[in-house]
Design a protein around this motif. Structure first.
Motif, PDB file in Angstrom:
ATOM      1  N   PRO A  36       1.905   3.541   2.368  1.00 15.28           N
ATOM      2  CA  PRO A  36       1.232   4.703   2.976  1.00 15.28           C
ATOM      3  C   PRO A  36       2.114   5.953   2.875  1.00 15.28           C
ATOM      4  O   PRO A  36       3.323   5.891   3.078  1.00 15.28           O
ATOM      5  N   GLN A  79       0.797  -1.225   0.000  1.00 17.60           N
ATOM      6  CA  GLN A  79       0.000   0.000   0.000  1.00 17.60           C
ATOM      7  C   GLN A  79       0.830   1.275   0.000  1.00 17.60           C
ATOM      8  O   GLN A  79       0.338   2.331  -0.385  1.00 17.60           O
ATOM      9  N   ASP A 110      -2.638   7.522   6.612  1.00 18.98           N
ATOM     10  CA  ASP A 110      -2.742   6.330   5.771  1.00 18.98           C
ATOM     11  C   ASP A 110      -2.256   5.095   6.519  1.00 18.98           C
ATOM     12  O   ASP A 110      -2.858   4.021   6.458  1.00 18.98           O
TER      13      ASP A 110
END
Length: 601
Positions: free
Chosen positions: A570, A568, A575
Motif C-alpha cells: 500500500p 500489495q 490503500d
C-alpha cells in the motif's frame, strides 16, 4: 472469508450497521461461517448457544454487539490469563474494555467506569459473578448482554467442568430482559443439551457451526522416543508450539532435553512451579514468535494466541473432547498448523485403571470416551472423519490433511495371533508382562520361564519369527481397545472383548504404520513469505512496536495482514485501510510506521 449467511435485509435490519462496524473496528469485510446467525439473534435480543470451532471468531459475536448495543456486555470467562489476552486484543481495536479480577489493581477505576456507562466490555470470572453483591453492582448501569465463554465448563458432562458456572443462571435470571450468549468450541450432543438447560437458553437458540479445522493436519504415532519425535517437529516448524506431557516431572525433563537438542527456547509450565515463574513463562510464550512451551493440561485454556504453529501430545489426552480442545490451540489465525499425538499402550492401561477411582455413575461414560480415543489412535482411516463424527457431523471419508489420508497404512487381520496372545495371558495366570509373554510365545529359553514351568504350556513356542513381529503392535492395540488391562503389579489380564476374541466371535485387525517421511503434505509451516526482505522488515517493526507497548506482536497485526502488506505494498493510509485486519484504531496507531517500512523497499 466465507460469505454471510443467506439473510434478507428485513430479517436483520442492523446488518448494514453491523458490517460497517466490522470494517471500521476490526478491519474485516465479511462475517465468517455462522457469525451472522449468532449476531442476528443477539441483536434481536434472543439468547443463544453458539458452538463454533476455535479460530472461527467466537469473540467477535459478543464484541460487536457490545459496541452496537446500549450498555455493557458482561463476559464471564474461566481464567484471568484468558481475560487479559482478550482485553489486550479488544483495546487494540478501540473497544472500551476492562477486567474485574483479583489480579487487577485498578478495580476501583473499573467499577467507576462501569457505573458511568463508559465500558463496552467487562470481563469477570465465574467465582466473582456468582457472588450476590456482583448482581447488586450490575444494577448501577445498563447491561446489554451476558456472554459465557468456554460454556462447556457449565456441564458436568463436559471435559472441564467448573461448578461455579452452575450459578450463572441465577445471576442472569435477575436481568430477564438481557440476552445470553454461551460460547464453546467443544460440546457433544449431551453436553449441548446440558448447557442449554443450565443457562436457561431455549433449544431453538442453538447455533451449531461445523467442528472442522481444515488448516490443522492431524498425525498420530506410537510413542517410542518422545525427545527425538518432538525434536523432529521443532526442526521442521520454526514457529511457536505447545507440547503436552502427562506429569510435572515429564514436563520438566522434556523441556530440558528439547532445549538441549534443538538450541531453541523451551519453557516448562505446570501447577507445581512457583507462581511467578509460571506467569513469566506463560507471558514469554504469548509474546514470542518462536518459543515452545512444555506443559501439563493446566496450560492452554487461558491462551488466546493465534500463531501457535503446532501442538504435540507426548501422551494421550483425557478424551476426544479434550484432544479437540487442546489441538485447537494451533492455527487460530487460519494458517497451516500441525497436531501430533504420540501414544503408548501404558497410557491406556493407566487410564483404564483410573476408571475405578470414579463414582460408579460416571464410569460407563468415561469408559466409552476412552474407547472412542482408542478408536481414534488405532484407526487406519481418516482421523478428521473420526473426530467430526464424534461431534455428530457427517464428513467425507477422507480429508487429505491427516497422516492416514496423506500416507495410508496397511491393515492386517491378526485374529489368530490375538487368540495366541490372549491364551498365553490366560495360561500364565494373568500376572505377567508383555516381555515374558513374548518369550513364552516365541519359545525363548529363559530361566524364569523354566522356573515357572511355562515351557511346558501349550502356547510355548507357537508363534513363528515372522508372526512374532506382530506381537508388540498387537499388544498395544489390545491394550488400547481394553481387551488387555494392566494388573496392579505390571502384568496383563483379560478384559473387555477378550473372551469373544478367544472364542472366535470377534475379529482383530491392526494397523501397520507406513514408513515415516520427514515431511508430509501441507500444514508444516505458515504461508509466510519467509526470506522476503520486506516481510521480515515488517515483522521486525511489529516486534519493535509490541515491545514498546508491552503487548504480544499479534495484537498489532496478524501475519496474514503483514503478508498482504508485502504483496500489495500500500502506498498510503487509504490503500492500507482496505487490507484485512486493519481497522480504524490500528490504522491511526500503526499505519504510518508500517508505511515507512514499505517505502524503503
Amino acid at each position: 472469508m466465507a460469505a454471510d449467511s443467506e439473510l434478507a435485509e428485513t430479517d436483520f435490519p442492523a446488518l448494514d450497521r453491523a458490517r460497517s462496524t466490522l470494517r471500521d473496528v476490526f478491519g474485516f469485510d465479511r462475517f465468517r461461517g455462522r457469525q451472522t446467525d449468532v449476531l442476528r439473534r443477539i441483536l434481536d435480543g434472543q439468547s443463544t448457544l453458539a458452538v463454533m470451532p476455535t479460530g472461527a471468531g467466537k469473540s467477535l459475536t459478543y464484541q460487536l454487539p457490545a459496541i452496537m448495543l446500549e450498555g455493557t456486555c458482561v463476559v464471564i470467562s474461566p481464567l484471568i490469563a484468558l481475560m487479559h489476552d482478550q482485553l489486550r486484543s479488544a483495546q487494540a481495536n478501540g473497544i472500551r474494555a476492562a477486567t474485574l479480577t483479583s489480579a487487577d489493581a485498578d478495580w476501583r477505576e473499573t467499577m467507576d467506569a462501569f457505573r458511568a456507562g463508559q465500558l463496552d466490555l467487562l470481563y469477570v470470572a465465574p467465582e466473582r459473578a456468582s457472588q450476590p453483591q456482583f448482581a447488586d453492582f450490575l444494577t448501577a448501569s445498563p447491561v446489554a448482554l451476558f456472554a459465557i465463554d468456554e460454556a462447556h465448563c457449565v456441564s458436568e458432562w463436559g471435559h472441564d467442568f467448573r461448578p461455579d458456572y452452575r450459578q450463572m443462571q441465577h445471576l442472569m435470571d435477575q436481568f430477564p430482559d438481557v440476552p445470553r450468549l454461551a460460547l464453546t468450541a467443544t460440546a457433544d450432543e449431551r453436553t449441548r443439551r446440558d448447557i442449554l438447560g443450565q443457562l436457561g437458553i431455549p433449544k431453538e437458540g442453538l447455533v451449531l457451526a461445523g467442528f472442522d479445522r481444515p488448516n490443522i493436519q492431524y498425525t498420530i504415532h506410537h510413542r517410542d522416543n518422545p525427545v527425538r519425535q518432538v525434536t523432529a517437529i521443532m526442526e521442521e516448524i520454526s514457529g511457536p508450539g505447545i507440547v503436552y506431557a502427562p506429569t510435572r516431572r515429564k514436563v520438566e525433563d522434556l523441556a530440558e532435553k528439547l532445549a538441549a537438542a534443538t538450541g531453541r527456547t523451551v519453557l516448562p509450565y505446570h501447577a507445581g512451579l512457583p507462581v511467578e515463574e509460571r506467569a513469566a513463562n506463560q507471558a514469554a510464550f504469548v509474546a514470542s514468535e518462536d518459543i515452545v512451551i512444555v506443559a501439563t493440561i493446566a496450560f492452554g485454556m487461558g491462551i488466546d494466541k493465534p500463531d501457535v504453529r503446532f501442538v504435540a501430545h507426548a501422551g494421550i489426552p483425557k478424551s476426544i473432547e479434550a484432544y479437540y480442545q487442546e489441538t485447537g490451540r494451533a492455527g487460530r489465525d487460519g494458517d497451516p498448523a500441525k497436531a501430533m499425538l504420540f501414544w503408548g499402550a501404558g497410557d491406556f492401561a493407566q487410564a483404564r485403571q483410573r476408571l475405578s477411582e470414579l463414582p460408579e455413575e460416571r464410569r460407563n461414560d468415561e469408559r466409552a470416551r476412552l474407547d472412542m480415543l482408542a478408536a481414534l489412535v488405532e484407526t487406519p482411516k481418516c482421523r478428521r472423519a473420526v473426530l467430526l463424527r464424534h461431534f455428530g457431523e457427517s464428513p467425507p471419508d477422507g480429508c487429505g490433511n491427516c497422516d492416514n489420508c496423506l500416507n495410508p497404512p496397511d491393515v492386517t487381520n491378526v485374529t489368530e495371533t490375538a487368540r495366541k496372545l490372549l491364551s498365553a495371558v490366560y495360561r500364565t495366570g494373568q500376572s505377567f508382562g508383555f516381555g515374558h509373554l513374548q518369550k513364552v510365545l516365541t519359545g525363548s529359553r529363559d530361566d524364569r520361564i523354566a522356573q515357572k514351568g511355562h515351557d511346558s504350556l501349550s502356547v510355548y513356542g507357537i508363534v513363528e519369527p515372522e508372526e512374532a513381529q506382530l506381537l508388540q503392535p498387537l499388544s498395544r492395540a489390545m491394550q488400547a481397545r481394553g481387551a488387555l488391562v494392566a494388573t496392579e503389579h505390571g502384568g496383563l489380564a483379560l478384559a473387555g472383548d477378550a473372551k469373544a476374541i478367544l472364542k472366535g466371535q470377534q475379529e482383530v485387525e491392526i494397523v501397520i504404520p507406513p514408513k515415516r517421511s520427514r515431511r508430509s503434505g501441507r500444514g508444516g509451516s505458515t504461508a509466510n513469505p519467509v526470506g522476503n526482505p520486506l516481510f521480515e522488515a515488517l515483522r521486525e517493526k511489529r516486534r519493535e512496536l509490541a515491545a514498546s507497548l508491552g503487548v504480544p506482536p499479534y495484537v498489532i497485526f496478524h501475519d496474514a495482514t503483514l503478508r498482504e502488506f508485502t504483496l500489495q505494498r500500500p502506498a498510503n493510509l487509504t490503500d492500507m485501510s482496505s487490507i484485512t485486519g486493519v481497522g480504524k484504531k490500528k490504522l491511526d496507531a500503526y499505519g504510518d510506521d508500517f508505511l515507512a517500512v514499505i517505502r524503503q523497499f
